[in-house]
Design an enzyme around this catalytic site. Structure first.
Site, PDB file in Angstrom:
ATOM      1  N   ASP A   1     -21.587  46.365  69.195  1.00 33.22           N
ATOM      2  CA  ASP A   1     -20.845  47.008  68.099  1.00 33.22           C
ATOM      3  C   ASP A   1     -19.394  47.158  68.544  1.00 33.22           C
ATOM      4  O   ASP A   1     -18.930  46.402  69.391  1.00 33.22           O
ATOM      5  CB  ASP A   1     -21.491  48.348  67.720  1.00 33.22           C
ATOM      6  CG  ASP A   1     -21.311  48.675  66.249  1.00 33.22           C
ATOM      7  OD1 ASP A   1     -20.154  48.844  65.823  1.00 33.22           O
ATOM      8  OD2 ASP A   1     -22.313  48.760  65.522  1.00 33.22           O
TER       9      ASP A   1
ATOM     10  N   HIS B   1     -17.674  44.175  68.249  1.00 36.58           N
ATOM     11  CA  HIS B   1     -17.017  44.170  66.949  1.00 36.58           C
ATOM     12  C   HIS B   1     -15.549  44.557  67.052  1.00 36.58           C
ATOM     13  O   HIS B   1     -14.938  44.959  66.069  1.00 36.58           O
ATOM     14  CB  HIS B   1     -17.739  45.112  65.985  1.00 36.58           C
ATOM     15  CG  HIS B   1     -19.133  44.679  65.659  1.00 36.58           C
ATOM     16  ND1 HIS B   1     -19.963  45.411  64.838  1.00 36.58           N
ATOM     17  CD2 HIS B   1     -19.851  43.591  66.054  1.00 36.58           C
ATOM     18  CE1 HIS B   1     -21.146  44.786  64.731  1.00 36.58           C
ATOM     19  NE2 HIS B   1     -21.096  43.689  65.469  1.00 36.58           N
TER      20      HIS B   1
END
Length: 394
Positions: A219, A242
């Protein structure tokens, strides 16, 4: 000897005596003396808590020592306030969480809160999250109590250095209310397919420096929640993951503004996103301002530069209703490298409160050896210098 000489000797003697007394009475509490087994199987959490209580109440400066070895601990909370500055020394130690999610009743594994001038030095914190990432029932719901590896709350004027966090079940490190603190030389690791394993999540703090660190997760490498103010990030390597993300914002009422984020001299490799600001559609109002992304090298990043005010990961949003999150005074400068997607710059701003004063300067992002493209919605960026791709007009 004259009177001045006697006075100088007396002052010197008093200073040395004071230093010796302070040193002799400073508390260094070894968790082994409080019953820790260090066999990697026995729950050493109670021993860590007993050691913490003694160190926290001990004469300053005090220390909690976790000697080299492997320890297992169920969820523990180490509360303050303490008598004075406290250091947790864990160099050479590995602390493991139980792999079973059922052993957690709250959303934290190790919580430390309400301490002024805490230092954490060293230690590998292994969340053993592999089985949790596979649990389908928790992926699309907030009902599960999935623990953060290290939840650090209201630790003002503190230093966290030489820490490694691996395989967290949820976020690795969550910093909330940790004003005027530093994170140095932190290593965070989880595979790219791990669920919701943000490296460092920041919220409701004023003054934070993160430097010389490496973060690879499934993430966001670093995520900025509401109330993140005056945060400086330099020399951080991100990937996989991310990217560096402000938000998502506007989901809840009365969120605090995000302002003064400075991210410089970082690298992003093989990530889904590079530098991103995201807000929910049909959101509650909040402001994002004074954001600086500068001198960043990207390699194979799918969405290198992204403002997304239609962020809706769970398909439960009203995408037709504009976001009320106001974004202004944002700088994207000297960002270069390669994009894994054709659209290297995407500015999707709100139709209700369009982005204001967004600058794009000296960008050089190529796609498959050739030029990339850009898209802008409800944004009229100020374009400075030479840019590849051309910004929303070429």
């Amino acid at each position: 000897m004259d009177q001045d000489g006697y006075i100088q000797r007396a002052v010197c003697w008093l200073f040395v005596t004071t230093v010796l007394i302070t040193t002799n009475h400073a508390a260094v509490v070894n968790i082994k003396t409080k019953g820790a087994k260090g066999d990697g199987i026995t729950d050493d959490g109670p021993a860590i808590l007993r050691a913490w209580k003694e160190a926290c109440a001990g004469a300053a400066p005090s220390s909690l020592l976790i000697p080299p070895g492997t320890y297992m601990s169920l969820a523990i909370e180490l509360p303050g306030p303490c008598t004075g500055p406290v250091e947790i020394m864990a160099k050479g130690a590995t602390i493991k969480a139980p792999p079973e999610l059922a052993k957690f009743t709250k959303d934290s594994w190790i919580t430390i809160r309400n301490v002024d001038r805490l230092t954490i030095t060293g230690g590998v914190f292994d969340g053993q999250g592999q089985e949790t990432w596979k649990a389908k029932k928790c992926k699309d719901t907030t009902s599960c109590q999935i623990p953060v590896n290290l939840r650090l709350s209201k630790l003002k004027n503190s230093l966290f250095k030489d820490i490694t966090s691996i395989n967290s079940k949820n976020f690795h490190i969550a910093l909330r209310g940790c004003d005027n603190s530093r994170v140095e030389n932190v290593n965070i690791e989880a595979p790219g397919n791990s669920i919701n394993t943000d490296g460092i999540h920041i919220a409701k703090l004023n003054g934070l420096n993160i430097t010389n660190s490496k973060i690879g997760t499934g993430d966001d490498c670093i995520s900025f929640g509401e109330g993140s103010k005056n945060v400086h990030i330099e020399r951080v390597a991100c990937g996989p993951g991310h990217g560096f993300s402000i938000g998502s914002l506007g989901k809840y009422p009365n969120e605090e503004p995000v302002e003064g984020i400075f991210l410089r001299n970082c690298t992003i490799t093989g990530a889904v996103n590079g530098v991103r600001i995201k807000s929910w559609p049909d959101s509650h109002p909040v402001t994002v301002s004074n954001i600086h992304f500068e001198d960043i090298i990207m390699t194979g990043v799918t969405n290198p530069i992204l403002i997304d005010q239609e962020y809706c990961p769970h398909k439960t949003c009203k995408k037709g209703a504009p976001s009320k999150v106001k974004i202004s005074n944002v700088r994207f400068r000297k960002i270069r490298g390669t994009s894994a997607g054709k659209v290297a710059i995407k500015l999707i701003c709100s139709a209700g409160v369009p982005c204001e004063n967004v600058e794009v300067a000296d960008i050089n992002l190529t796609f498959n050896g050739g030029p990339s493209t850009s898209e802008c919605y409800n944004a009229k960026p100020k374009v400075v210098g030479q840019n590849v791709p051309g910004v929303c007009h070429a």
